[in-house]
Structures are given as C-alpha cells and as structure tokens.
Motif scaffolding. Sequence first.
Motif, PDB file in Angstrom:
ATOM      1  N   ARG B  10       0.861  -1.185   0.000  1.00  0.00           N
ATOM      2  CA  ARG B  10       0.000   0.000   0.000  1.00  0.00           C
ATOM      3  C   ARG B  10       0.893   1.228   0.000  1.00  0.00           C
ATOM      4  N   GLY B  45      -2.125   4.209   1.698  1.00  0.00           N
ATOM      5  CA  GLY B  45      -3.164   3.210   1.868  1.00  0.00           C
ATOM      6  C   GLY B  45      -3.663   2.600   0.567  1.00  0.00           C
ATOM      7  N   ALA B  46      -3.477   3.307  -0.563  1.00  0.00           N
ATOM      8  CA  ALA B  46      -3.965   2.761  -1.829  1.00  0.00           C
ATOM      9  C   ALA B  46      -3.070   1.598  -2.270  1.00  0.00           C
ATOM     10  N   PRO B  47      -3.666   0.542  -2.814  1.00  0.00           N
ATOM     11  CA  PRO B  47      -2.852  -0.589  -3.265  1.00  0.00           C
ATOM     12  C   PRO B  47      -1.847  -0.148  -4.335  1.00  0.00           C
TER      13      PRO B  47
ATOM     14  N   LEU C  27     -10.687  -0.424  -0.096  1.00  0.00           N
ATOM     15  CA  LEU C  27      -9.564  -1.352  -0.244  1.00  0.00           C
ATOM     16  C   LEU C  27      -8.279  -0.819   0.396  1.00  0.00           C
ATOM     17  N   TRP C  28      -8.237   0.478   0.645  1.00  0.00           N
ATOM     18  CA  TRP C  28      -7.006   1.070   1.156  1.00  0.00           C
ATOM     19  C   TRP C  28      -6.828   0.877   2.659  1.00  0.00           C
ATOM     20  N   ARG C  29      -7.880   0.372   3.315  1.00  0.00           N
ATOM     21  CA  ARG C  29      -7.909   0.370   4.771  1.00  0.00           C
ATOM     22  C   ARG C  29      -6.954  -0.642   5.388  1.00  0.00           C
ATOM     23  N   THR C  30      -6.224  -0.212   6.413  1.00  0.00           N
ATOM     24  CA  THR C  30      -5.462  -1.152   7.230  1.00  0.00           C
ATOM     25  C   THR C  30      -6.220  -1.395   8.533  1.00  0.00           C
ATOM     26  N   PHE C  31      -6.894  -0.344   9.047  1.00  0.00           N
ATOM     27  CA  PHE C  31      -7.690  -0.451  10.274  1.00  0.00           C
ATOM     28  C   PHE C  31      -9.146  -0.104   9.962  1.00  0.00           C
ATOM     29  N   GLU C  96      -7.603  -4.753   9.990  1.00  0.00           N
ATOM     30  CA  GLU C  96      -8.435  -5.291   8.916  1.00  0.00           C
ATOM     31  C   GLU C  96      -8.287  -6.812   8.799  1.00  0.00           C
ATOM     32  N   THR C  97      -7.099  -7.324   9.125  1.00  0.00           N
ATOM     33  CA  THR C  97      -6.869  -8.779   9.012  1.00  0.00           C
ATOM     34  C   THR C  97      -7.796  -9.575   9.921  1.00  0.00           C
TER      35      THR C  97
END
Lengths: 393, 188, 108
Positions: B10, B45-47, C27-31, C96-97
């Motif tokens: 990301r 954060g973007a892939p 899709l960008w989210r980690t949390f 997110e996991t």
Amino acid sequence: MTVSDNRPKSLGHDEPKTFIISGNHAAAYAAKMARVEVVAAYPITPSTGCIEKVSDFVDGGTMGANYIKVESEHSAAAALIGASATGARTFSSTSAHGLLYMAELVWWAALARLPTVMSIVNRELAPAWSIWAQTQDSMGLRDSGCLQYYCKNNQEVYDSVIMAYKISEHEHVYMPSLVCQDAFILSHTNAPVDMPAQKDLDDFLPAYEPKHFKLDPKDPVTHSSLAYPEHYRQKRMNIMESTHRAKQIIKDVCADYKKRFGKFHGDLLETYGIDKKTKHIIISHSSIAEEIEVSVDMLKNKGYDVGLIRVRVLRPFPDEELRELCKNIETIHFIERAPSYGFKGIIAIDTMAALFEGDARPKAFHHIEGLSGMDVTAEYAADLIEKDLETLK
Amino acid sequence: MFEEIRWHGRGGQGAVTSAKILADAAHREGKFVQAFAFYGAERRGAPVETYTRISDCHVKRHSQIYNPTVVAVLDPALPKILYLKGLSKNSTLIVNSNKQMEFSSEIDCTKFWVDATQIAIDLKLRVSESYITNTTMTGAVAKATGLVKLESVIEALKNQLNERIWEKNIEAVKRGYNETHPYNNGGK
Amino acid sequence: MPDAKDDFKVETWNSKPAKGSAGKTGLWRTFRPVINHEKCTRCEICVLFCPEPCIELDQEDKSHKKGKIIIDYDYCKGCGICANECPQHCIDMIKETEFLKDEEKEDK
C-alpha cells in the motif's frame, strides 16, 4: 586542451563506477560530471527527480554549479539563455507542460545559437491530466533547431547528455540539445548506469569556450537585437547548414565516445536484426524500440524476415541513412508514441518524406501506440507486425 | 536466469524501496537489474505494485510485469485478486501473514508466509498508520527464492536507506530471512 | 469526407461527481472503524468529521429512537478521524486482518 583550474568542481569518481539509478538521476550525474556551471529549473513531474538530484549535488558541495531558483519554466529557460550567452555550460530539466511553457525560449536559445542542454522527460499533454509517457511535448518542438535525442535506457540517457554537450558546443553546430527519455519508464526506473572516471570524461569533454560570441562587460556587444528582412535568410540558412553538419558530428562524437568508454547506442539511428536482404522493417523510437528488439527476435523465430530501426536522433533527421537502409524493403511498420494530429505519426511523416527522395516505395503500416505510457509489450508489438504481414498474403 | 518479481503493498509501506533493495542486492552479485513501479496519484493506503527484474544479461523489456516468477505481498489485507493475477505454477508467492493464509486449489504455485507485520510491530517500524514491512519482506524473498544472499540484501539496504534507520531494518531483514516458512505441503 | 450520417462523435473529457468514481477506496484500509452502537449517542460528530464522507445516520433503523450510525466500508479509508473525534470513545480501530476470515466464509 587541459582543464583549467577555475572550472567548476565535480567531485566525481576517480575510477569508472556503476550506479543503480533512475533515468532522472542518470541525467543529473551526467550534468555534474560534464561540470555544468549554471543550472536553472522549475520542478515538474516526472522530471523533478533530475533537478532534485542536481540541487543535492550543489548543496552537498560535489557540484560546483550555480543553481538559480526561478518562478517558472519560462524563467528557467531565460536564465539558461543569459548564462549560456556569457559562456557558461548550462543545464535544465523539464517535462510536458513545463517544456511548452518554456517553448518560446527554447526557440530563442536555438535561434540565438546557444549550446545549452536539457534533459526532457517525455510526458503526455493534458487534458485529461496524465503524467505518463508520450513524446509529443518535445517532438512538437522539432522545427525549432534543437537537436533531439530519444533514449532507450538509462545508460543511454547518461551517455547522451555528455555527448550532447560535445556536439552542441562543436564550433560548427552551436545549437541546443534536448535529451529525451520516457516518463517513468526510464525517468523513475532504477537500472545500472556505468560512468567513466571523471578525468577520462574531462579529456573527452573539455571546458566550454565560446568561439563565436560571448556577453562580457569588458567587451560589450549587443546580441539578438532588431534585424531587417534581408538578413534573415542567410542567418536562418546558416542554422540549416549547422543542423545538417551536426549529422556527421554526431556520428564522429558517438564513435569517439564508443572508442573511449565502450558505450554505443547507435548514432543518428540504431538498427537491430537488419541485413541487406531484410524485407520488413519496423521503425520506432525511445524505450518502446528497445522492447521491440525482443519482438524482432520472436518474429524471426517464427520465420518472419523483420528488422528494427530506432530513430535515435529526430533532428537532425537521418534521411540519407534511412534511404540506404530501406532501399530494398517491401513493408515499413511504424510503432510510435507521438501523433501529429491531422496527419500521421511524427516519425512516419519524416521517414516517408525521406524515402520519397529515393526509389523505394514500401507499403507502410502506421501504429500509434503507447500513448500516456500504455505498455507496448514485446508480445503486443510482435502481434501488431504479424497482423500487418498477414494482410499481404 | 530471468526473474520478474512483483511487489504488492500500500502507498506508504515502502514497496518501491523493496524493489530497489532487491535489485541493488542482485546487482552486487553481478546481475543486470531493473527496479520500478507503476506511478499514479500516490496515496497512503492505496494498493500499489512495484517491480524488480533480475537477469544475467541486459534487460530490454520496459513494460510492467504481467507474468511474475515471484510475488511478494507486503500487506495481508490486500484483496487477493490484485496479487494472484498472472501467477503460474512455477511462480513463488510470499505472503505477509500470521499464519498459512488459505488460497483456492487453483493457486498451485510454491507458497511461503512470514509474519512481517508482527516483526514491524516488534521493531517499531511504523510510519503514521502504516506498519513498514518492506525490508522484512525483502529478507523473506531472499530466503524463499534464494535469488540473492542475505549479506547482499544487507549491503544493498545500507546503500539505499539512511544510516539513521539501518539498525532496525537490518534486524528486520534478518528476521524476515529467518522466519519465512514454506507452506506445510512442501510449499504447495 | 466521412458521411455526415455516420456514427462518429466528437469525444471530450467529462466527469460528473458520482459515488466511488475512483473505485472502492475501502480497499485502502489497514484499520477498520467499528462502532459500539450501545454506547453511541447518535450525536453525529463522526458524520461531520468524516472526510470522505462515508458515515451517515440511518433514521429508518428502529433500534434506537434517533436511528443508527452506519459506515460505508466500501469507501471508508480507515483514517481513524471518527474514532479520534468521538466524544463517547465508542469507535474502535480494528486491524483489517481480523475480518479476513469472516469475509472469506461469506464469499463461500
């Protein structure tokens, strides 16, 4: 000529060295090792990396250039013109809208016969906004008199910037050079770049000594003031003569560079897989052409009699060289990144005009591909050519 | 030898640096390399995808990597569809995950896992919202593929990163190298 | 000259504001922000602060007299501003996991 002590320093390396760097950094290293004296630039994606690196060098004391901070690309080119006219070796880097914004002064630099060198990162023009590769920005300036080199990889960018100074500063040339590389595909790709030792490079590229005029308060001259119509033809045809002569000078400088440093990327053009009997020739440019070398191998394996010509220098245009190579061909296939709206691909237009002065009349296939940095993979290009050739059956 | 490595992460996790460190390491072992990325509007954060090519001879290709021989995934929460594209059974997949992440049976390439996020948490490798797993994953790729030696990765890292952050990241590379596990069924 | 009746059209670059025109930024989210609806007072501070904006009050939901705060996870980037601003501290940012397994089950 020996290197005078008052040359700007370049704390280059004493021995040949290889760095893994981007195309932008390759151009920056070349500017440093060419002992450029004045840099003026205004950052624009994707050429920013080049002048950032140059400013790092200057700030870190390893490059003795004056770095002029300016408020626009237009001013950057203006600063280069002033500096170059005083006899300084000058450098800048820009891209797309930045280049077009300085376009007025790119022409000025050329018509004023100033041998400045710029690293151009070819980027698509808006709208819609795009930051990816397309060569129309610099190719649109092809009539300005600037010598234009289109590089296929980072090594060639480095070598071409160095050679561009030698060519532009040749006493019969005195025209600016644009050394062009594809946005991101080269400008932001890290690959090994071999650099010679500074002392060997100094031997190849001595200090710039203006031979025709120099702005100097101790010996005042007026440069580029008003002139009447009767003077223009001679002065403009003099530019025509210089740019024509530049062809042989480019060949000589490339051969000399090859002899000294073992690096050669073609002179005006580069051929791949061509012999006297080749029937089908692909014409391309920039990084696309290097990938198409893989396509040529693929097509040859399938039994097709194809070869590739990469137009490395767009101005001066290698017209005689193309006529000679295309004497006996049946088809010619253009794969290029730059259309001239209202006609065809820019290189196709020039090539067909060059061939018209000879006897060959190959059937032409035109492909405008890779706009806005779209990948032209080896497989895709091979497929294009194969489809072209099938139409002949 | 012609290896095409695709990195998935990301924006902000350092996938570009991963690609560069691996390339630098391979170059130290006499290989020709390319390290690049697909650049767009980079946003945290973007892939993102980045790429490394390693070859015995000069690489003429400049396009992106569509059929990778190695895929390294820096972030376990990335949608699988992004990083499984173009994989063949000869490819190697290395996933940052705290266990053997499950894949459908069609994904029959060789697989490895490493808990790079935990290593990043342990070593406090964090920039704002992102845990930085790039150096750990470079160590993991070195172990899983054997493309480069651990020492070369460490030397390359020193060349690519600021001295201030060497220590933590060298530890991350070593842990990534030592804590990479093949999937139970022989990596398949 | 092309036939005037052919289907050629001049094309221009136009875009209009639309939901998710840049793809699903979730899709960008980690949390992932998760609301504890029992503690939530429906004050709508999170709705005001969400920069996307992808939090809203669903007034149709009858579980509470004011309705229910819902987060559109298709577009939430997990910036955590809502959790930071919530006066009740009733929004948790969860890795997110932690949700991966549940979603895979749903897929099947």
